[in-house]
Design an enzyme around this catalytic site. Structure first.
Site, PDB file in Angstrom:
ATOM      1  N   TYR A  56      -0.143 -11.048  -0.103  1.00 59.11           N
ATOM      2  CA  TYR A  56       1.090 -10.303   0.129  1.00 59.11           C
ATOM      3  C   TYR A  56       2.329 -11.143  -0.171  1.00 59.11           C
ATOM      4  CZ  TYR A  56      -1.716  -6.522   1.938  1.00 59.11           C
ATOM      5  OH  TYR A  56      -2.627  -5.499   2.035  1.00 59.11           O
ATOM      6  N   ARG A  59       2.763 -10.530  -3.748  1.00 57.66           N
ATOM      7  CA  ARG A  59       3.278  -9.188  -3.997  1.00 57.66           C
ATOM      8  C   ARG A  59       4.780  -9.133  -3.693  1.00 57.66           C
ATOM      9  NH1 ARG A  59      -0.808  -9.942  -5.043  1.00 57.66           N
ATOM     10  NH2 ARG A  59       0.295 -10.216  -6.991  1.00 57.66           N
ATOM     11  N   HIS A 107       2.783   3.679   4.714  1.00 52.96           N
ATOM     12  CA  HIS A 107       1.821   2.582   4.706  1.00 52.96           C
ATOM     13  C   HIS A 107       2.454   1.216   4.942  1.00 52.96           C
ATOM     14  CE1 HIS A 107      -0.909   5.410   2.167  1.00 52.96           C
ATOM     15  NE2 HIS A 107      -0.970   5.662   3.469  1.00 52.96           N
TER      16      HIS A 107
END
Length: 232
Positions: A56, A59, A107
């Site tokens: 992450y 990302r 999400h």
């Protein structure tokens, strides 16, 4: 009271893909070379926190290099003529950066962190990296503010309430295969219309009259805008 029609947008990975953000469903179930359950499940987190954090972090770093595309910008511009509520399955902030004022993230959000013991403790990130030893006020390790497979979707009830007031539902760039998000179409009023923008019509039966626009996000939204303008 506003007389503007209420357009509810359900957006998925297809709209962010045009900004260069990759999707795992287009990569044979792999997300940046990882099995999705390795990096998007509580079990994956328990097995290898370092792997998940790094995934992450990367990302987040990639997101800093991405910009809203024309599809995001057109949706923001359409707020001049419509009441727009965006419900997105995406964890990026491209809708917000484009200028959309009402965005619900089903999400989670990539640019936020949460406590690993209390999901109600959520923090804005002003940097791209969550490190080992970064803790919340309760002393627990911070983790990505992402709703992983098997976890509750805390914003679902809010999303249902929004969809239930839609004059028009526009589904953009989602396969409608991830639940509970895909079930939102069941809460659209019977008098409302549904438009689905996607180059490949999903192989799901919506059970409602749906107008398909078989184009990518940007060109599909342009087509939708032209269609709706004839009704204003």
């Amino acid at each position: 009271m506003s007389s503007k029609k209420h357009l509810v947008i359900l957006s998925g990975a297809g709209i962010s893909a045009e900004s260069g953000i990759k999707t795992f469903r287009d990569s044979g179930g792999l997300w940046e070379c990882h099995e999705v359950m390795e990096v998007a499940s509580p079990e994956g987190w328990q097995r290898n926190q370092e792997l998940v954090q790094n995934f992450y972090n990367q990302r987040r770093k990639q997101l800093l290099e991405c910009e809203p595309n024309q599809a995001h910008l057109i949706l923001a511009e359409m707020e001049k003529d419509y009441k727009i509520s965006i419900i997105t399955q995406n964890v990026d902030d491209l809708h917000e950066r484009a200028g959309s004022s009402t965005v619900i993230h089903l999400h989670g959000e990539l640019k936020k962190a949460q406590s690993s013991v209390d999901p109600n403790l959520v923090y804005e990130l002003d940097h791209w990296e969550i490190k080992e030893g970064d803790t919340c006020e309760k002393g627990s390790q911070l983790r990505p503010h992402i709703v992983w497979f098997g976890e509750q979707v805390p914003m679902m009830d809010v999303a249902i309430g929004i969809v239930a007031t839609a004059d028009i539902l526009v589904v953009i760039g989602t396969s409608l295969q991830v639940y509970p998000a895909a079930g939102l179409v069941n809460y659209v009023p019977t008098s409302s219309r549904i438009f689905l923008i996607d180059p490949v019509n999903p192989a799901v039966g919506l059970g409602k009259k749906v107008f398909y626009i078989s184009e990518n996000a940007t060109s599909g939204i342009k087509t939708l805008e032209k269609m709706l303008k004839t009704e204003i």
